[in-house]
Scaffold this motif. Sequence first.
Motif, short mmCIF file in Angstrom:
data_model
loop_
_atom_site.label_atom_id
_atom_site.label_comp_id
_atom_site.label_asym_id
_atom_site.label_seq_id
_atom_site.Cartn_x
_atom_site.Cartn_y
_atom_site.Cartn_z
N HIS A 272 47.69 3.45 -29.27
CA HIS A 272 48.27 4.00 -28.03
C HIS A 272 49.70 3.49 -27.82
CE1 HIS A 272 48.58 5.35 -23.88
NE2 HIS A 272 48.98 4.14 -23.56
N ALA A 273 49.90 2.19 -28.01
CA ALA A 273 51.22 1.61 -27.79
C ALA A 273 52.23 2.11 -28.81
CB ALA A 273 51.13 0.09 -27.83
N VAL A 274 51.79 2.27 -30.06
CA VAL A 274 52.68 2.76 -31.12
C VAL A 274 53.15 4.17 -30.81
CG1 VAL A 274 52.71 3.51 -33.53
CG2 VAL A 274 51.81 1.26 -32.94
N ARG A 275 52.22 5.02 -30.41
CA ARG A 275 52.61 6.40 -30.08
C ARG A 275 53.50 6.45 -28.85
NH1 ARG A 275 49.02 11.90 -30.02
NH2 ARG A 275 50.60 13.22 -29.06
N ALA A 276 53.15 5.67 -27.83
CA ALA A 276 53.94 5.68 -26.60
C ALA A 276 55.37 5.24 -26.86
CB ALA A 276 53.28 4.77 -25.56
N GLU A 277 55.57 4.24 -27.69
CA GLU A 277 56.92 3.77 -27.99
C GLU A 277 57.72 4.84 -28.72
OE1 GLU A 277 58.85 -0.34 -29.54
OE2 GLU A 277 57.36 0.54 -30.90
N LEU A 278 57.08 5.50 -29.71
CA LEU A 278 57.76 6.54 -30.47
C LEU A 278 58.12 7.71 -29.56
CD1 LEU A 278 58.80 7.45 -33.20
CD2 LEU A 278 56.50 8.23 -33.76
N GLU A 279 57.21 8.12 -28.68
CA GLU A 279 57.49 9.23 -27.76
C GLU A 279 58.63 8.87 -26.81
OE1 GLU A 279 53.29 11.64 -27.28
OE2 GLU A 279 53.61 9.84 -26.07
N SER A 280 58.68 7.63 -26.38
CA SER A 280 59.76 7.22 -25.47
C SER A 280 61.12 7.30 -26.16
CB SER A 280 59.50 5.79 -25.00
OG SER A 280 60.57 5.31 -24.21
N VAL A 281 61.18 6.86 -27.41
CA VAL A 281 62.43 6.92 -28.17
C VAL A 281 62.88 8.36 -28.37
CG1 VAL A 281 63.36 6.56 -30.48
CG2 VAL A 281 62.14 4.71 -29.33
N LEU A 282 61.94 9.24 -28.73
CA LEU A 282 62.28 10.64 -28.97
C LEU A 282 62.70 11.34 -27.68
CD1 LEU A 282 59.37 11.51 -31.43
CD2 LEU A 282 61.79 11.31 -32.02
N ALA A 283 61.97 11.05 -26.60
CA ALA A 283 62.29 11.70 -25.32
C ALA A 283 63.70 11.34 -24.86
CB ALA A 283 61.26 11.30 -24.28
N SER A 284 64.06 10.10 -25.02
CA SER A 284 65.40 9.65 -24.60
C SER A 284 66.48 10.36 -25.40
CB SER A 284 65.50 8.14 -24.77
OG SER A 284 66.79 7.68 -24.43
N ALA A 285 66.27 10.52 -26.71
CA ALA A 285 67.27 11.17 -27.55
C ALA A 285 67.31 12.67 -27.32
CB ALA A 285 66.97 10.88 -29.02
N ALA A 286 66.15 13.31 -27.12
CA ALA A 286 66.09 14.76 -26.98
C ALA A 286 66.68 15.26 -25.68
CB ALA A 286 64.64 15.23 -27.09
N GLU A 287 66.72 14.38 -24.69
CA GLU A 287 67.20 14.77 -23.36
C GLU A 287 68.62 15.31 -23.41
OE1 GLU A 287 67.07 12.84 -18.86
OE2 GLU A 287 66.76 11.59 -20.63
N ARG A 288 69.40 14.86 -24.39
CA ARG A 288 70.81 15.25 -24.49
C ARG A 288 71.05 16.43 -25.42
NH1 ARG A 288 70.44 9.86 -25.77
NH2 ARG A 288 71.10 10.29 -27.92
N LEU A 289 69.98 16.92 -26.10
CA LEU A 289 70.21 17.83 -27.23
C LEU A 289 69.88 19.29 -26.97
CD1 LEU A 289 68.73 15.54 -30.04
CD2 LEU A 289 71.13 15.85 -29.40
N GLY A 290 69.08 19.60 -25.98
CA GLY A 290 68.72 20.99 -25.72
C GLY A 290 67.61 21.50 -26.60
N VAL A 291 66.93 20.64 -27.37
CA VAL A 291 65.81 21.06 -28.19
C VAL A 291 64.52 20.60 -27.53
CG1 VAL A 291 67.09 21.03 -30.35
CG2 VAL A 291 65.93 18.96 -29.59
N THR A 292 63.46 21.30 -27.84
CA THR A 292 62.14 20.86 -27.40
C THR A 292 61.39 20.30 -28.61
OG1 THR A 292 61.18 23.06 -27.75
CG2 THR A 292 62.05 22.57 -25.55
N TRP A 293 60.47 19.41 -28.35
CA TRP A 293 59.79 18.76 -29.45
C TRP A 293 58.35 18.43 -29.05
CZ3 TRP A 293 57.98 13.80 -28.45
CH2 TRP A 293 58.48 13.20 -27.29
N LEU A 294 57.52 18.26 -30.06
CA LEU A 294 56.12 17.90 -29.87
C LEU A 294 55.73 16.90 -30.95
CD1 LEU A 294 53.37 18.39 -28.43
CD2 LEU A 294 52.93 20.15 -30.16
N LEU A 295 55.12 15.79 -30.54
CA LEU A 295 54.67 14.77 -31.48
C LEU A 295 53.14 14.81 -31.55
CD1 LEU A 295 55.77 12.39 -33.26
CD2 LEU A 295 55.11 10.89 -31.36
N GLU A 296 52.62 14.98 -32.75
CA GLU A 296 51.18 15.02 -32.97
C GLU A 296 50.76 13.86 -33.88
OE1 GLU A 296 47.77 17.85 -35.13
OE2 GLU A 296 49.89 18.42 -35.15
N GLU A 297 49.79 13.10 -33.45
CA GLU A 297 49.25 12.03 -34.30
C GLU A 297 48.28 12.63 -35.30
OE1 GLU A 297 46.05 8.63 -33.60
OE2 GLU A 297 47.93 8.16 -32.55
N LEU A 298 48.53 12.40 -36.60
CA LEU A 298 47.66 12.93 -37.65
C LEU A 298 46.51 11.98 -37.95
CD1 LEU A 298 50.46 14.22 -40.07
CD2 LEU A 298 49.19 15.51 -38.32
#
Length: 396
Positions: A272-298
């Motif tokens: 849970h913590a590993v995914r949450a950290e990765l999602e936080s990093v991606l969300a912060s970067a994507a906020e400036r880019l105009g793209v949408t994204w989805l992270l799926e744990e395999l």
Amino acid sequence: MDDGVADDGAIAADVVDLLAALVRIDSGNVRLGGPGNSVLAELLACRLEESGFDVRTIGEDALQPSVIAIRRGTGGGRTLLINGHLDTVPVSGSAGDGLEPRVEAGRLHGRGSYDMKSGIAAAVVAAERAESTAGDVILTLVADEEFGSTGTEDVLRALRHEAIDGGVVVEPTDLQLTVAHRGFAWFRLEVQGRAAHGSQPELGVDAIAGTVHLLDAVRALGDTLAGRSAHPLLGFSTVRVSTIEGGTDAATIADHCTVTLERRTLPGETPHAVRAELESVLASAAERLGVTWLLEELVSRSALDTAPGPLEDAVSRAFTAVMGEAPVRRGDPWWTDAGLIAEAGIPVLVLGAAGGGAHAADEWVDIESVASLTAVLQRLVADFCGAKMEGDEELP
């Protein structure tokens, strides 16, 4: 003998004969293009049943069964689980046909000889030759370790009512004792943009360009991980890009890009913590880019970190008696099924033969190390499965 250990020469002959027989059977994982391990499972199930074990074969896929073999003790002792996988990577790409064992200069060559039919042979011979004990001995010879580890998941479910005090996974370790290894998590990152003609990029949103910026943030996360406290045996956790695919053609702004990410984890890092950290990093970067994204744990597997205790003490005594010195303790960067056994609440260690060429064209195992491993496991059964000692911690 009164220490429960048979003659070393007899052990060596028996285990090498069995190992050669196992190598001759193609047990390539079905999901990697092989025929499966059903023939190998049947051979070992029949042998162990003839040796007096209670044997059952489990698994939904008839081509990938797992074997559970139990020798019940007289009562009052600890129960030891010995686990090893029957499947290999495919024979294709092996030197020769990969299925004819070749002995040269003290080495036995052939697909699976090192990873890990040597461990299977040693475990079977050791369990067969061990004297009667107070505790139970459980062999789990499992399918699908090379792909999804469904075999060990199956046997742990089947054994959930057994009180198991310790386990050894006989993956190859070059006769060193693995007490810790990393875990891992795989993620699929889907980045969505908006297609446009390549001559008018201002009308689209480039998913590939957006992905590049997101991966810059992932690389920065890697730097952050490397700056954290290192595990004494495992070093740092890591994150990396495994695969990337995007776009449709040279003249179109890409409307999608797909990335596979691998995160190697340390003990204490929860999924849970590993995914949450990765999602936080991606969300912060994507906020400036105009793209949408989805992270799926395999898939996600926990790290291993087994504390010293009765199991390691018994392994060390057995190893020292055979080898004349205590085992080298180590941590491994890769993951094994020991992680699943630990998650089930069972103290577990990894100990296996010496060799090389795992998954490679010329796979081989040192024959003397297989005989030594067999002797160590036989002594371990006699020691650990004796009467439960005062002060041993009871498992819940």
